[in-house]
Design an enzyme around this catalytic site. Structure first.
Site, PDB file in Angstrom:
ATOM      1  N   SER A 136      30.711  53.275  48.412  1.00  0.00           N
ATOM      2  CA  SER A 136      30.014  53.416  47.251  1.00  0.00           C
ATOM      3  C   SER A 136      29.108  52.431  47.467  1.00  0.00           C
ATOM      4  O   SER A 136      29.438  51.229  47.903  1.00  0.00           O
ATOM      5  CB  SER A 136      30.709  53.433  45.969  1.00  0.00           C
ATOM      6  OG  SER A 136      29.857  53.197  44.951  1.00  0.00           O
ATOM      7  N   TYR A 149      36.934  49.141  40.396  1.00  0.00           N
ATOM      8  CA  TYR A 149      36.272  50.277  41.277  1.00  0.00           C
ATOM      9  C   TYR A 149      35.558  49.727  42.342  1.00  0.00           C
ATOM     10  O   TYR A 149      35.732  49.888  43.542  1.00  0.00           O
ATOM     11  CB  TYR A 149      35.406  51.386  40.591  1.00  0.00           C
ATOM     12  CG  TYR A 149      34.721  52.364  41.514  1.00  0.00           C
ATOM     13  CD1 TYR A 149      35.578  53.524  41.951  1.00  0.00           C
ATOM     14  CD2 TYR A 149      33.343  52.209  41.960  1.00  0.00           C
ATOM     15  CE1 TYR A 149      34.716  54.601  42.987  1.00  0.00           C
ATOM     16  CE2 TYR A 149      32.477  53.208  42.592  1.00  0.00           C
ATOM     17  CZ  TYR A 149      33.545  54.387  43.075  1.00  0.00           C
ATOM     18  OH  TYR A 149      32.858  55.281  44.005  1.00  0.00           O
TER      19      TYR A 149
END
Length: 273
Positions: A136, A149
């Site tokens: 990501s 995250y």
């Protein structure tokens, strides 16, 4: 020869698109997800060469069991795509051990353990292979509520490089594909309209589509990318290149003499003493 591909998180938007892209190219697919009904629907759409193996990747034994079962029941695996992931909105001040461990179990430990199981089987059989971890843009920069995250994805990118370093001599390539903001409908990882509207522009002027990520994954596992390993391919419309929606420091045509003065507290840049 048919390529056997494992895709985790295959009932999700990106994982599902990856499975569809490989299916369109004639692959034999083994799919997994923690949602059995959604996984069965995804497998049914892709035809008879697709098997669904539901699994909860927070179980430390599940990643290896998945790979070993797929290999034993459906033949040697050529490609492993670790697409499963969770994206909680969790402030760093609110982190507890349970939330942190669950997040890292899915986003980091499961890909590492699945890759290790795949490597053991491939090396034992003398076969090459390819692994892709879905990272990501958050691996490069965090945002409020996204710190845990972001930490998991930054660690996943290092694990990708470490695995590539050690497994390359066995003919196993390990890379990551890092999506920017991709519009998907996800009950597991919902995104608010406010967040989607504030995510900011990228140089190509549109959010990503799951198919953008899927095509990149198929390419980097294929023959045309056979000399690429340990890389993070950022498929993000150019959003990692910088920020488009900040005002200019100076307007075009300004000179140091005509530019608005900075306030005493405004940050400035210049040579260090």
């Amino acid at each position: 020869m048919t390529t056997h591909v494992i895709v985790t998180g295959a009932a999700g938007g990106i994982g599902g698109a990856i499975a569809e892209e490989f299916a369109a190219r004639g692959a034999l697919l083994t799919l997994t997800d923690r949602a059995p009904e959604a996984l069965e629907r995804a497998a049914a759409r892709l035809g008879r060469d697709t098997a669904a193996y539901p699994a909860d990747l927070t179980d430390p034994d599940a990643p290896a069991v998945l790979v070993e079962r797929a290999w034993a029941e459906r033949g040697p695996v050529d490609v492993l795509v670790n697409a499963a992931g969770v994206y909680p909105s969790l402030d760093m001040a609110d982190v507890d051990a349970h939330a942190w461990d669950r997040l890292f179990a899915v986003n980091l430990r499961a890909p590492v353990l699945a890759t290790a199981a795949f490597a053991r089987l491939a090396v034992g059989a003398g076969r090459p292979g390819a692994v892709v971890n879905i990272s990501s843009g958050s691996a490069l920069r965090s945002r409020p509520g996204g710190g845990p995250y972001a930490s998991s994805k930054a660690a996943l990118e290092m694990a990708t490089r470490a695995a590539a370093l050690e497994l390359g001599r066995h003919g196993i390539r390990v890379n990551a594909v890092s999506p920017g903001f991709v519009q998907v409908a996800s009950a597991c990882n919902p995104v608010s309209a406010e967040y989607a509207g504030a995510i900011g522009a990228n140089p190509l002027g549109r959010p990503g589509r799951p198919q953008d990520i899927a095509r990149a994954v198929c390419w980097i596992t294929g023959r045309d990318a056979s000399w690429i390993t340990g890389e993070v391919l950022r498929v993000d419309g150019g959003s990692s290149t910088g920020v488009l929606d900040l005002p200019r420091i100076w307007q075009p045509g300004d000179t140091p003499a005509t530019a608005p003065p900075t306030t005493p507290d405004a940050p400035t840049e210049g040579p260090t003493p």
